[in-house]
Design an enzyme around this catalytic site. Structure first.
Site, PDB file in Angstrom:
ATOM      1  CE  LYS A   3      -2.490   4.400 -10.449  1.00 51.00           C
ATOM      2  NZ  LYS A   3      -2.376   5.231  -9.290  1.00 51.00           N
TER       3      LYS A   3
ATOM      4  CD  GLU B 214      10.062  -6.784  -7.454  1.00 48.03           C
ATOM      5  OE1 GLU B 214      10.243  -7.455  -6.423  1.00 48.03           O
ATOM      6  OE2 GLU B 214      10.538  -7.110  -8.561  1.00 48.03           O
TER       7      GLU B 214
HETATM    8  P1  NAD Z   1      -2.255  -1.788  -4.698  1.00 48.46           P
HETATM    9  O1  NAD Z   1      -1.978  -3.037  -5.438  1.00 48.46           O
HETATM   10  O2  NAD Z   1      -3.626  -1.530  -4.236  1.00 48.46           O
HETATM   11  O3  NAD Z   1      -1.863  -0.522  -5.621  1.00 48.46           O
HETATM   12  C1  NAD Z   1      -0.581  -0.383  -6.190  1.00 48.46           C
HETATM   13  C2  NAD Z   1      -0.693   0.542  -7.400  1.00 48.46           C
HETATM   14  O4  NAD Z   1      -1.528  -0.089  -8.368  1.00 48.46           O
HETATM   15  C3  NAD Z   1      -1.335   1.892  -7.081  1.00 48.46           C
HETATM   16  O5  NAD Z   1      -0.725   2.898  -7.838  1.00 48.46           O
HETATM   17  C4  NAD Z   1      -2.763   1.686  -7.512  1.00 48.46           C
HETATM   18  O6  NAD Z   1      -3.437   2.872  -7.868  1.00 48.46           O
HETATM   19  C5  NAD Z   1      -2.592   0.776  -8.722  1.00 48.46           C
HETATM   20  N1  NAD Z   1      -3.792  -0.018  -9.010  1.00 48.46           N
HETATM   21  C6  NAD Z   1      -4.764  -0.401  -8.136  1.00 48.46           C
HETATM   22  N2  NAD Z   1      -5.728  -1.080  -8.784  1.00 48.46           N
HETATM   23  C7  NAD Z   1      -5.362  -1.135 -10.093  1.00 48.46           C
HETATM   24  C8  NAD Z   1      -5.950  -1.686 -11.259  1.00 48.46           C
HETATM   25  N3  NAD Z   1      -7.142  -2.306 -11.227  1.00 48.46           N
HETATM   26  N4  NAD Z   1      -5.282  -1.570 -12.433  1.00 48.46           N
HETATM   27  C9  NAD Z   1      -4.100  -0.934 -12.487  1.00 48.46           C
HETATM   28  N5  NAD Z   1      -3.501  -0.363 -11.422  1.00 48.46           N
HETATM   29  C10 NAD Z   1      -4.126  -0.458 -10.234  1.00 48.46           C
HETATM   30  O7  NAD Z   1      -1.213  -1.729  -3.491  1.00 48.46           O
HETATM   31  P2  NAD Z   1      -1.066  -0.619  -2.376  1.00 48.46           P
HETATM   32  O8  NAD Z   1      -2.187  -0.740  -1.409  1.00 48.46           O
HETATM   33  O9  NAD Z   1      -0.822   0.714  -3.013  1.00 48.46           O
HETATM   34  O10 NAD Z   1       0.313  -1.055  -1.668  1.00 48.46           O
HETATM   35  C11 NAD Z   1       0.394  -2.074  -0.723  1.00 48.46           C
HETATM   36  C12 NAD Z   1       0.852  -3.364  -1.371  1.00 48.46           C
HETATM   37  O11 NAD Z   1       2.104  -3.158  -2.012  1.00 48.46           O
HETATM   38  C13 NAD Z   1       1.099  -4.471  -0.345  1.00 48.46           C
HETATM   39  O12 NAD Z   1       0.574  -5.677  -0.847  1.00 48.46           O
HETATM   40  C14 NAD Z   1       2.621  -4.546  -0.268  1.00 48.46           C
HETATM   41  O13 NAD Z   1       3.112  -5.798   0.141  1.00 48.46           O
HETATM   42  C15 NAD Z   1       3.008  -4.212  -1.669  1.00 48.46           C
HETATM   43  N6  NAD Z   1       4.405  -3.765  -1.757  1.00 48.46           N
HETATM   44  C16 NAD Z   1       5.337  -4.634  -2.251  1.00 48.46           C
HETATM   45  C17 NAD Z   1       6.683  -4.265  -2.300  1.00 48.46           C
HETATM   46  C18 NAD Z   1       7.744  -5.212  -2.824  1.00 48.46           C
HETATM   47  O14 NAD Z   1       8.853  -4.756  -3.113  1.00 48.46           O
HETATM   48  N7  NAD Z   1       7.452  -6.492  -2.957  1.00 48.46           N
HETATM   49  C19 NAD Z   1       7.061  -2.986  -1.861  1.00 48.46           C
HETATM   50  C20 NAD Z   1       6.073  -2.118  -1.386  1.00 48.46           C
HETATM   51  C21 NAD Z   1       4.741  -2.518  -1.338  1.00 48.46           C
END
Ligand code: NAD
Length: 501
Positions: A191, A267
Site C-alpha cells: 500500500k 519504523e
Molecule cells: P503516515 O503515518 O501518515 O502514513 C504512512 C502510511 O500509513 C501511508 O501509506 C498512509 O496512507 C498509511 N496510513 C495513514 N493512516 C492510516 C490508518 N489509520 N490506518 C492504516 N494506515 C494508515 O506517515 P507519512 O506522513 O506518510 O510519512 C511521514 C512519517 O514517516 C514521519 O513520521 C517519518 O518520520 C516517518 N518515516 C520513518 C522512517 C523510518 O525508517 N523510521 C522512514 C521514513 C518515514
C-alpha cells in the site's frame, strides 16, 4: 540563497506505462471497487495533478487472496534459489533502467528534487541487488542434543506481508520492504502512500516484467483509513511491515491485537539531535553535516538532526557557520534538475510547519534565520530553512517531529547534560555526535539510546550502507530493518525436533 530555479522547463521524462493508478492484483491492473477518488496536488505548483481511487475493503480482500494463493501453492517460496536470484537481479536492472522516470514520478507527486541522489530509485535498484544476493545466505540452526534426538531450526517466510509505506522516499521505502520480504520467500501486498502511488505501482509492474510470478507482488493504492486499515485488520495477512508516523505505527499494533496477532514491524518518527562539543572538533565539518542533513528533502526525513545541542563556548560560532550554509540553496520545482530545495509535500504539511514556526517565540525561542514561506508566487509549498536559538528542551519545536527544515538550538555544559538532553524526547531513531575525543565518543554512544553516528551523518549507500541494519528505540518504532538482520524480520524460526532413537 542562489537564484530560484523556477521558470526553466522541467526536463525529466516519465514513462507512459506509469501513469495509471489502479490496484495491481494477480498480475493485472484491475478497477477499484471504490468509486471515490482522492485528488493529488503538485506540491511545486499547487495545481491538480491526478486522481487515485480511495480503495476499498474488496480491493484489499482480492489482493490478499491473490497473495495467499500464490504463497500457499509455493510458486515463489518453493522456487529454486537460482531462479529467485535471477528474477530479483533482473528486477533490479529494470528499476535502474527506469530510475530517472521513477524519480520524476516521485518529484512531481511529493516534491523530492530529482537532483537528490539520496535514497533515489538508483539506490533502490542497488538495494534489490543486495537482497537478490542474500537469497541463499541465511541458514538455520542445529542444536546440541543427545544420541537419539536431532534438533534443528528452519527459517521460513511469514506468508502474506502487507507493506504500508510513507511518501517521503517512495521508491526507496517500497523496495526497503518489498525486496527483503520477497528474498525471504513471502508474497506481498503493497500500500503506497496516497500522496505518491505511482512509483510503487510501477516498481511492481517491473517485478512482473522481470519474471516474478503473478500474484506474488500485489498493490492496492488508496487511503490509510480504507486500504491501510483493511490490511491491518485482515485475518489473512501474516505480517505488517510499516513505515510512517509514530501515531499510525501505534495503530498497526492495535490492528494486530484486534485481528490475528500478525507480526508487526514499525519504523516511525524521530527528533534526532546533533551534539557538538567544544573540544577542538572541526566545526566546519560539523556545520557542513548539520546543514546538509537539514536541507535533505526539505527536512522531511525521519532521521534528520532537527535539534542542535551545542556546548556553551562555541554556540555563537556554530550557529553562524550553520546558518551561512543554510542560505546556500536553489529552491524551485522538484522536476527542475537545478533545484536543490523543493517544496513541502502538501498545503497541510506546509501549514503545520508554519504553525510551529509562528508559535515558537511564544515559548521563548529566538529566530536566527528563515521563518517564512518562499516562492509564494509559484503556488508551491516552499518554506525557508529556519533556525531558532535559546530553545527550551521542553518546547514543542524541541520535542515534536515537525517534518520540515526547522532547526532548534539548545546549549549544554557537559557530557552528562548532553546525554540527558539527547534522550529527552519520546523518540530514539538517530543521534549525531561531533567530538575530537575518543573517550567522549564512547561515553555518548553508551549513554544515548538511539543509533549513534560519530562525526558523520549517515552510512547509506552501497557496501556497509546496504548491509547495516538498525532497530529504533522509544516511540521511533520497533523491529529491525536493513541488511541481513532486516531480512530475518520477514522470517519465522520454525523448530524441527526429530527423535531417531
Ligand atoms: P503516515 O503515518 O501518515 O502514513 C504512512 C502510511 O500509513 C501511508 O501509506 C498512509 O496512507 C498509511 N496510513 C495513514 N493512516 C492510516 C490508518 N489509520 N490506518 C492504516 N494506515 C494508515 O506517515 P507519512 O506522513 O506518510 O510519512 C511521514 C512519517 O514517516 C514521519 O513520521 C517519518 O518520520 C516517518 N518515516 C520513518 C522512517 C523510518 O525508517 N523510521 C522512514 C521514513 C518515514
Amino acid at each position: 540563497m542562489q537564484t530560484a530555479s523556477n521558470g526553466s522547463a522541467p526536463t525529466a521524462s516519465i514513462s507512459e506505462a506509469a501513469l495509471e493508478v489502479r490496484p495491481l492484483i494477480e498480475g493485472d491492473l484491475r478497477d477499484s471497487t471504490s468509486e471515490d477518488l482522492f485528488e493529488v496536488v503538485s506540491p511545486s505548483t499547487g495545481e491538480y495533478l491526478l486522481s487515485i481511487p480511495t480503495g476499498s475493503q474488496q480491493d484489499v480482500d482480492r489482493a490478499v487472496a491473490s497473495a495467499r494463493t500464490a504463497f500457499d501453492d509455493g510458486r515463489w517460496c518453493d522456487a529454486p534459489p537460482s531462479f529467485k536470484k535471477k528474477t530479483l537481479h533482473r528486477f533490479a536492472d529494470l528499476i535502474a533502467a527506469e530510475a530517472p522516470s521513477l524519480d520524476a514520478l516521485d518529484a512531481e507527486e511529493m516534491g523530492k528534487p530529482i537532483s537528490l541522489g539520496f535514497c533515489n530509485a538508483a539506490a533502490a535498484a542497488s538495494l534489490v541487488h543486495f537482497y537478490a544476493e542474500a537469497i541463499d545466505k541465511l541458514s538455520g540452526d542445529l542444536f546440541t542434543s543427545d544420541l537419539t534426538n536431532f534438533v534443528t531450526q528452519r527459517r521460513v517466510p511469514h506468508g502474506v506481508v502487507a507493506a504500508i509505506v510513507p511518501w517521503n522516499f517512495p521508491s526507496f521505502n517500497t523496495v526497503l520492504k518489498v525486496a527483503p520480504a520477497l528474498a525471504a520467500g513471502n508474497c506481498v501486498v503493497l500500500k503506497p502512500s496516497e500522496l505518491s502511488s505511482r512509483s510503487g505501482l510501477r516498481i511492481a509492474q517491473l517485478a512482473l516484467e522481470a519474471g516474478l510470478p503473478q500474484g506474488v507482488f500485489n498493490v492496492v493504492p488508496g487511503l490509510g483509513e480504507t486500504v491501510g486499515q483493511a490490511l491491518g485488520l485482515h485475518h489473512d495477512v501474516d505480517m505488517l511491515a510499516f513505515t510512517g508516523s509514530s501515531m499510525v505505527g501505534k495503530l498497526m499494533l492495535q490492528y494486530a491485537g484486534q485481528s490475528n496477532m500478525k507480526v508487526v514491524t514499525a519504523e516511525c518518527g524521530g527528533k534526532s539531535p546533533h551534539i557538538v562539543f567544544a573540544d577542538g572538533v572541526d566545526l566546519d565539518a560539523a556545520a557542513d553535516g548539520i546543514a546538509q542533513l537539514l536541507l535533505l528533502n526539505q527536512g522531511q526525513v525521519c532521521s534528520i538532526g532537527t535539534r542542535l545541542l551545542v556546548q556553551h563556548d562555541i554556540e555563537a560560532t556554530l550557529i553562524e557557520k550553520v546558518s551561512s550554509r543554510l542560505h546556500n540553496i536553489v529552491p524551485g520545482d522538484a522536476l527542475d534538475p537545478k533545484t536543490t530545495f523543493g517544496p513541502l509535500v502538501t498545503a497541510k504539511q506546509c501549514a503545520k510547519v508554519m504553525q510551529y514556526i509562528d508559535t515558537a517565540p511564544e515559548q521563548g525561542a529566538e529566530l536566527v534565520m528563515g521563518g517564512g514561506r518562499l516562492l509564494t508566487e509559484t503556488g508551491g509549498y516552499f518554506v525557508a530553512p529556519t533556525v531558532f536559538r535559546n530553545v527550551s528542551p521542553t518546547a514543542g519545536i524541541a520535542q515534536e517531529e515537525i517534518f520540515g527544515p526547522v532547526l532548534s538550538v539548545t546549549s549544554f555544559k557537559d557530557t552528562e547534560e548532553a546525554i540527558q538532553l539527547a534522550n529527552s524526547t519520546q523518540y530514539g531513531l538517530a543521534s549525531y555526535v561531533w567530538t575530537a575525543s575518543l573517550a567522549t565518543s564512547m561515553k555518548m554512544a553508551k549513554g544515548i539510546r538511539s543509533s549513534v553516528f560519530i562525526n558523520a551523518c549517515a552510512m547509506a549507500g552501497e557496501g556497509a550502507g546496504h548491509a547495516l541494519s538498525s532497530e529504533p528505540a522509544g516511540q521511533s518504532g520497533l523491529g529491525t530493518e536493513g541488511g541481513l538482520a532486516g531480512m530475518e524480520s520477514y522470517m519465522r524460526r520454525q523448530l524441527v525436533g526429530i527423535n531417531h532413537g
